[in-house]
Design a protein around this motif. Sequence first.
Motif, mmCIF file in Angstrom:
data_model
loop_
_atom_site.group_PDB
_atom_site.id
_atom_site.type_symbol
_atom_site.label_atom_id
_atom_site.label_comp_id
_atom_site.label_asym_id
_atom_site.label_seq_id
_atom_site.Cartn_x
_atom_site.Cartn_y
_atom_site.Cartn_z
ATOM 1 N N ALA A 175 0.920 -0.987 -0.102
ATOM 2 C CA ALA A 175 0.048 -0.041 -0.463
ATOM 3 C C ALA A 175 0.991 1.145 0.324
ATOM 4 C CB ALA A 175 -1.075 0.114 1.258
ATOM 5 N N VAL A 176 2.268 0.971 -0.093
ATOM 6 C CA VAL A 176 2.931 2.673 -0.379
ATOM 7 C C VAL A 176 2.569 4.057 -1.456
ATOM 8 C CG1 VAL A 176 4.392 1.361 -2.142
ATOM 9 C CG2 VAL A 176 4.840 2.909 -0.219
ATOM 10 N N PHE A 177 1.504 3.434 -2.697
ATOM 11 C CA PHE A 177 1.356 3.929 -2.871
ATOM 12 C C PHE A 177 -0.307 5.047 -3.104
ATOM 13 C CE2 PHE A 177 5.122 2.340 -5.804
ATOM 14 C CZ PHE A 177 5.755 3.174 -5.899
ATOM 15 N N ASN A 178 -0.819 4.277 -1.980
ATOM 16 C CA ASN A 178 -1.942 4.722 -1.257
ATOM 17 C C ASN A 178 -2.635 5.503 -1.239
ATOM 18 O OD1 ASN A 178 -4.634 4.069 -1.347
ATOM 19 N ND2 ASN A 178 -4.867 2.214 -0.185
ATOM 20 N N ILE A 179 -1.785 6.308 -1.620
ATOM 21 C CA ILE A 179 -2.276 8.368 -1.544
ATOM 22 C C ILE A 179 -3.285 9.266 -2.583
ATOM 23 C CG2 ILE A 179 0.035 10.332 -1.102
ATOM 24 C CD1 ILE A 179 1.967 8.376 -2.532
ATOM 25 N N SER A 180 -3.543 9.760 -1.270
ATOM 26 C CA SER A 180 -4.933 10.319 -2.006
ATOM 27 C C SER A 180 -4.539 11.102 -2.937
ATOM 28 C CB SER A 180 -5.794 10.912 -0.432
ATOM 29 O OG SER A 180 -5.262 12.020 -0.144
ATOM 30 N N SER A 181 -3.893 11.993 -2.816
ATOM 31 C CA SER A 181 -3.279 12.978 -3.768
ATOM 32 C C SER A 181 -3.256 12.195 -4.927
ATOM 33 C CB SER A 181 -1.976 14.137 -3.297
ATOM 34 O OG SER A 181 -1.175 13.254 -2.600
ATOM 35 N N LEU A 182 -2.314 11.264 -5.428
ATOM 36 C CA LEU A 182 -1.436 11.072 -6.362
ATOM 37 C C LEU A 182 -2.311 10.939 -7.545
ATOM 38 C CD1 LEU A 182 1.349 10.204 -6.911
ATOM 39 C CD2 LEU A 182 0.462 8.021 -6.338
ATOM 40 N N LEU A 183 -2.303 11.499 -8.652
ATOM 41 C CA LEU A 183 -2.422 11.252 -9.667
ATOM 42 C C LEU A 183 -2.253 10.380 -10.847
ATOM 43 C CD1 LEU A 183 -3.746 14.796 -9.963
ATOM 44 C CD2 LEU A 183 -4.919 13.519 -9.250
ATOM 45 N N ASP A 184 -0.626 10.653 -10.819
ATOM 46 C CA ASP A 184 0.087 10.142 -12.361
ATOM 47 C C ASP A 184 0.955 9.346 -11.869
ATOM 48 O OD1 ASP A 184 0.730 10.964 -15.360
ATOM 49 O OD2 ASP A 184 2.723 10.293 -13.935
ATOM 50 N N LEU A 185 1.419 7.706 -11.447
ATOM 51 C CA LEU A 185 2.283 6.348 -11.023
ATOM 52 C C LEU A 185 2.994 6.172 -12.354
ATOM 53 C CD1 LEU A 185 3.865 5.970 -9.072
ATOM 54 C CD2 LEU A 185 2.199 4.011 -8.817
ATOM 55 N N GLN A 186 4.159 6.290 -11.886
ATOM 56 C CA GLN A 186 5.121 5.568 -13.633
ATOM 57 C C GLN A 186 5.974 4.277 -12.520
ATOM 58 O OE1 GLN A 186 6.973 8.418 -16.700
ATOM 59 N NE2 GLN A 186 4.983 9.412 -16.417
ATOM 60 N N LEU A 187 5.883 2.880 -12.747
ATOM 61 C CA LEU A 187 6.451 2.323 -12.704
ATOM 62 C C LEU A 187 7.129 1.352 -13.658
ATOM 63 C CD1 LEU A 187 4.077 1.187 -9.523
ATOM 64 C CD2 LEU A 187 6.759 2.881 -9.508
ATOM 65 N N ALA A 188 6.958 2.095 -14.541
ATOM 66 C CA ALA A 188 7.316 1.006 -16.016
ATOM 67 C C ALA A 188 8.742 0.282 -16.251
ATOM 68 C CB ALA A 188 7.927 2.016 -17.206
ATOM 69 N N HIS A 189 9.593 -0.798 -16.841
ATOM 70 C CA HIS A 189 10.548 -1.375 -17.146
ATOM 71 C C HIS A 189 11.085 -1.767 -15.483
ATOM 72 C CE1 HIS A 189 11.499 -1.053 -21.062
ATOM 73 N NE2 HIS A 189 10.746 0.646 -20.787
ATOM 74 N N ASN A 190 10.800 -2.044 -14.650
ATOM 75 C CA ASN A 190 10.879 -2.176 -12.798
ATOM 76 C C ASN A 190 11.088 -3.888 -13.473
ATOM 77 O OD1 ASN A 190 12.154 -0.241 -11.239
ATOM 78 N ND2 ASN A 190 10.190 0.554 -11.790
ATOM 79 N N ARG A 191 11.013 -4.359 -11.820
ATOM 80 C CA ARG A 191 10.808 -6.274 -11.754
ATOM 81 C C ARG A 191 9.404 -6.026 -10.915
ATOM 82 N NH1 ARG A 191 17.454 -6.478 -10.611
ATOM 83 N NH2 ARG A 191 17.879 -5.975 -12.288
ATOM 84 N N LEU A 192 8.307 -6.089 -11.178
ATOM 85 C CA LEU A 192 7.636 -6.474 -10.095
ATOM 86 C C LEU A 192 6.528 -7.206 -11.434
ATOM 87 C CD1 LEU A 192 5.619 -2.559 -9.906
ATOM 88 C CD2 LEU A 192 6.929 -3.925 -8.196
ATOM 89 N N ALA A 193 6.081 -8.512 -10.580
ATOM 90 C CA ALA A 193 5.031 -9.457 -10.688
ATOM 91 C C ALA A 193 3.656 -9.104 -10.069
ATOM 92 C CB ALA A 193 5.330 -10.265 -10.510
ATOM 93 N N SER A 194 3.619 -8.391 -9.344
ATOM 94 C CA SER A 194 1.890 -7.768 -9.328
ATOM 95 C C SER A 194 2.059 -6.533 -9.387
ATOM 96 C CB SER A 194 1.372 -7.924 -7.575
ATOM 97 O OG SER A 194 2.787 -7.702 -7.089
ATOM 98 N N ILE A 195 0.808 -5.989 -9.017
ATOM 99 C CA ILE A 195 0.240 -4.731 -9.419
ATOM 100 C C ILE A 195 -0.584 -3.783 -8.056
ATOM 101 C CG2 ILE A 195 -1.487 -3.098 -10.116
ATOM 102 C CD1 ILE A 195 -1.862 -4.775 -12.410
#
Length: 373
Positions: free
Chosen positions: A280-300
């Motif tokens: 839940a680290v990105f569960n921020i109410s003010s956040l509009l644009d989140l970019q995590l491309a080109h990493n090693r994430l297996a889940s959203i």
Amino acid sequence: MKAPTGLFSALVLLLLIGAVLTQRPRPRKPTRRPTTPRMPSVPQPEPQEPTDIPPLILGPPSPYPDCPRECLCSPSYPNSLNCENRNIRVIPVIPFRTHYLYLQNNYISEVVAEAFVNATEIRWINLANNRIHRIDKQVFQKIPALLYLYAQQNQLKEVPSGLPASLEQLRLSKNRISKIPAGALSKMGNLTLLDLYHNQLSDNDLGRNTFKDLSSLMQLNLAHNVLKKMPAGVPNGLVQLFLDKNRIEDIPKDYFQGFSHLAFVRLNYNHLSDKGVPTAVFNISSLLDLQLAHNRLASIPLFSAHLEHLHLNHNTIESINGTLICPRSLQVDTSDPSQIPRLRYLRLDGNQLSPPIPLDVIMCFRHLHSIVI
């Protein structure tokens, strides 16, 4: 017997004449030209200026007597001094009336105080795309009202010291900066933008107190450096945080706690995996644009209902569970627009996914206009 003797003599005479006429002259040997003695070679003097710097370009005639010859002083803009694209190597003496100084695209190697002895009213300096390796700290004592300093694409190895407290924007991208001297950013409560993109900053170069006095900072760009950790002590009033193209592996669970205005976070091209990203680290109410491309994430990762753009392309995601990632219950009242998640753009290409899009994703994100798989 005289006749035969006369005839014989005449015959001999004819033969002798014929031999003389048919004889070819011998060809003469060509005469050699006298050799010219070689003059001793005289060494050529070294050029006075670097050969890779073209000659100075002078500006047009000016109605202002204090206008430097290598600059343009337009009567239409009396407070602007345009010295860009002039092959300048040394900054000329700046007139007192100057508020806006344009020196980009030249061959300046250092910025010294002498040029600014009269320029106390300067608000804006553009020094981009030069060869600057040093900015004298005394320069800023001459221009205490400076608001904007653009010095990107130079050869600086550290953030300049002595910056004025009035500064609002500092652009230092594409230098060779590997050091932020202690106190270099202190007392800069008016700074709203700090751009350190494409330098050589590591974790050791960013202390916990590096950014502590930047209470008005809204945009921090540390992309394309060599960071392995999230920068410490970032002001919680930040709106935009850019950390692309580093080597960041994990994010502390409470890193974004207290960030009430953070709207844009970019962490593309890092080494993030599920292990290093709390759910839940990105569960921020003010956040509009989140970019995590080109990493090693297996889940959203989970995100708030206010997020509008999510970039997760080129990771290792194999499946999507719409029920799990939906910020609201699927049974929510759809007649109330405020209850519907605002996600409009979702990019998932470059993963291990294939169509069709799960129905629960469509049911949750009813504002979704574009999804790329």
